[in-house]
Motif scaffolding. Structure first.
Motif, PDB file in Angstrom:
ATOM      1  N   TYR A  65       0.778  -1.231   0.000  1.00 23.58           N
ATOM      2  CA  TYR A  65       0.000   0.000   0.000  1.00 23.58           C
ATOM      3  C   TYR A  65       0.813   1.287   0.000  1.00 23.58           C
ATOM      4  O   TYR A  65       0.246   2.370   0.041  1.00 23.58           O
ATOM      5  CB  TYR A  65      -0.937   0.007   1.216  1.00 23.58           C
ATOM      6  N   ALA A  66       2.104   1.220  -0.065  1.00 30.32           N
ATOM      7  CA  ALA A  66       2.926   2.427   0.033  1.00 30.32           C
ATOM      8  C   ALA A  66       2.701   3.371  -1.156  1.00 30.32           C
ATOM      9  O   ALA A  66       2.578   4.583  -0.971  1.00 30.32           O
ATOM     10  CB  ALA A  66       4.402   2.051   0.151  1.00 30.32           C
ATOM     11  N   VAL A  67       2.636   2.839  -2.353  1.00 23.91           N
ATOM     12  CA  VAL A  67       2.413   3.681  -3.531  1.00 23.91           C
ATOM     13  C   VAL A  67       1.025   4.304  -3.470  1.00 23.91           C
ATOM     14  O   VAL A  67       0.851   5.499  -3.744  1.00 23.91           O
ATOM     15  CB  VAL A  67       2.620   2.884  -4.839  1.00 23.91           C
ATOM     16  N   ARG A  68       0.048   3.533  -3.088  1.00 20.07           N
ATOM     17  CA  ARG A  68      -1.316   4.059  -2.966  1.00 20.07           C
ATOM     18  C   ARG A  68      -1.367   5.171  -1.913  1.00 20.07           C
ATOM     19  O   ARG A  68      -2.024   6.188  -2.113  1.00 20.07           O
ATOM     20  CB  ARG A  68      -2.287   2.939  -2.603  1.00 20.07           C
ATOM     21  N   ASP A  69      -0.673   4.994  -0.793  1.00 19.55           N
ATOM     22  CA  ASP A  69      -0.621   6.040   0.228  1.00 19.55           C
ATOM     23  C   ASP A  69       0.021   7.310  -0.320  1.00 19.55           C
ATOM     24  O   ASP A  69      -0.463   8.419  -0.080  1.00 19.55           O
ATOM     25  CB  ASP A  69       0.142   5.559   1.463  1.00 19.55           C
ATOM     26  N   ALA A  70       1.116   7.154  -1.067  1.00 17.43           N
ATOM     27  CA  ALA A  70       1.804   8.307  -1.655  1.00 17.43           C
ATOM     28  C   ALA A  70       0.883   9.040  -2.633  1.00 17.43           C
ATOM     29  O   ALA A  70       0.798  10.280  -2.615  1.00 17.43           O
ATOM     30  CB  ALA A  70       3.087   7.857  -2.351  1.00 17.43           C
ATOM     31  N   GLU A  71       0.185   8.300  -3.465  1.00 14.96           N
ATOM     32  CA  GLU A  71      -0.734   8.914  -4.419  1.00 14.96           C
ATOM     33  C   GLU A  71      -1.893   9.608  -3.709  1.00 14.96           C
ATOM     34  O   GLU A  71      -2.360  10.668  -4.152  1.00 14.96           O
ATOM     35  CB  GLU A  71      -1.240   7.864  -5.405  1.00 14.96           C
ATOM     36  N   SER A  72      -2.342   9.054  -2.595  1.00 13.97           N
ATOM     37  CA  SER A  72      -3.415   9.682  -1.818  1.00 13.97           C
ATOM     38  C   SER A  72      -2.954  10.996  -1.188  1.00 13.97           C
ATOM     39  O   SER A  72      -3.695  11.976  -1.186  1.00 13.97           O
ATOM     40  CB  SER A  72      -3.904   8.735  -0.713  1.00 13.97           C
ATOM     41  N   ILE A  73      -1.735  11.017  -0.676  1.00 13.50           N
ATOM     42  CA  ILE A  73      -1.189  12.254  -0.103  1.00 13.50           C
ATOM     43  C   ILE A  73      -1.090  13.319  -1.192  1.00 13.50           C
ATOM     44  O   ILE A  73      -1.451  14.482  -0.984  1.00 13.50           O
ATOM     45  CB  ILE A  73       0.182  12.001   0.557  1.00 13.50           C
ATOM     46  N   LYS A  74      -0.616  12.930  -2.371  1.00  9.75           N
ATOM     47  CA  LYS A  74      -0.531  13.882  -3.484  1.00  9.75           C
ATOM     48  C   LYS A  74      -1.906  14.455  -3.806  1.00  9.75           C
ATOM     49  O   LYS A  74      -2.059  15.674  -3.970  1.00  9.75           O
ATOM     50  CB  LYS A  74       0.060  13.199  -4.724  1.00  9.75           C
TER      51      LYS A  74
END
Length: 176
Positions: A65-74
């Motif tokens: 889920y790290a990439v999904r978390d990064a995209e959500s923060i963006k």
């Protein structure tokens, strides 16, 4: 991070233990600045973000889920806080190497001004090791190309001391 019935939930974990979490409505911007209607542009000349999310590692176990978390923060920074697209550096998976992360910090140091705001976000592996005669704990962020093993941390990972030094080089009013 997960979504449920119109709400987003962020949860920070340490060794599988829930340490902190918060919920906010997807429709209602939250935070002191939004609730008090103080515009970020009245406080800062410019807003910058450096976001890293790593699911795929060359040697470490992959994450989910790290990439999904990064995209959500963006998305949150753009949609709720009006961060310009061109002021967001995002590195994911194979583009989140030690060299690419280092270059991202150098780029921020060159572009930011003393009245700017900077947000840094990292989702991925980290490690801690004990160093020196004082047995000091030193934490490391693990880039996608980092090698496994304590003896490789100095060469292939990013220490919190390096992160602090790079952060000090960024001329911004506030850095989170």
């Amino acid at each position: 991070f997960f979504k449920n019935k119109g709400y987003n939930f962020f949860e920070l974990k340490n060794n599988g233990q829930n340490n902190f979490g918060f919920v906010f409505s997807q429709q209602t911007p939250r935070g002191l600045l939004k609730e008090s209607e103080i515009s970020l542009s009245s406080i800062y000349s410019n807003k910058w973000a450096f976001i890293i999310g790593i699911d795929e590692y060359t040697e470490y176990n992959n994450l989910q889920y790290a990439v999904r978390d990064a995209e959500s923060i963006k998305a949150i920074l753009q949609e709720q806080f009006n961060f310009p697209e061109e002021n967001i550096i995002i590195k994911v998976n194979e583009n989140a190497t030690k060299n690419e992360i280092t270059e991202g910090f150098y780029s921020l140091a060159e572009k930011t001004d003393p009245n700017d705001a900077v947000v840094f976000f990292f989702a991925g592996h980290g490690e801690t090791r004990t160093i020196g005669v004082e047995n000091k704990n030193l934490g490391y962020l693990i880039p996608s190309d980092s090698k496994i093993g304590e003896k490789y941390l100095t060469r292939t990972a990013i220490s919190m001391e390096n992160l602090q030094t790079w952060s000090n080089e960024i001329q911004a009013k506030h850095m989170l």
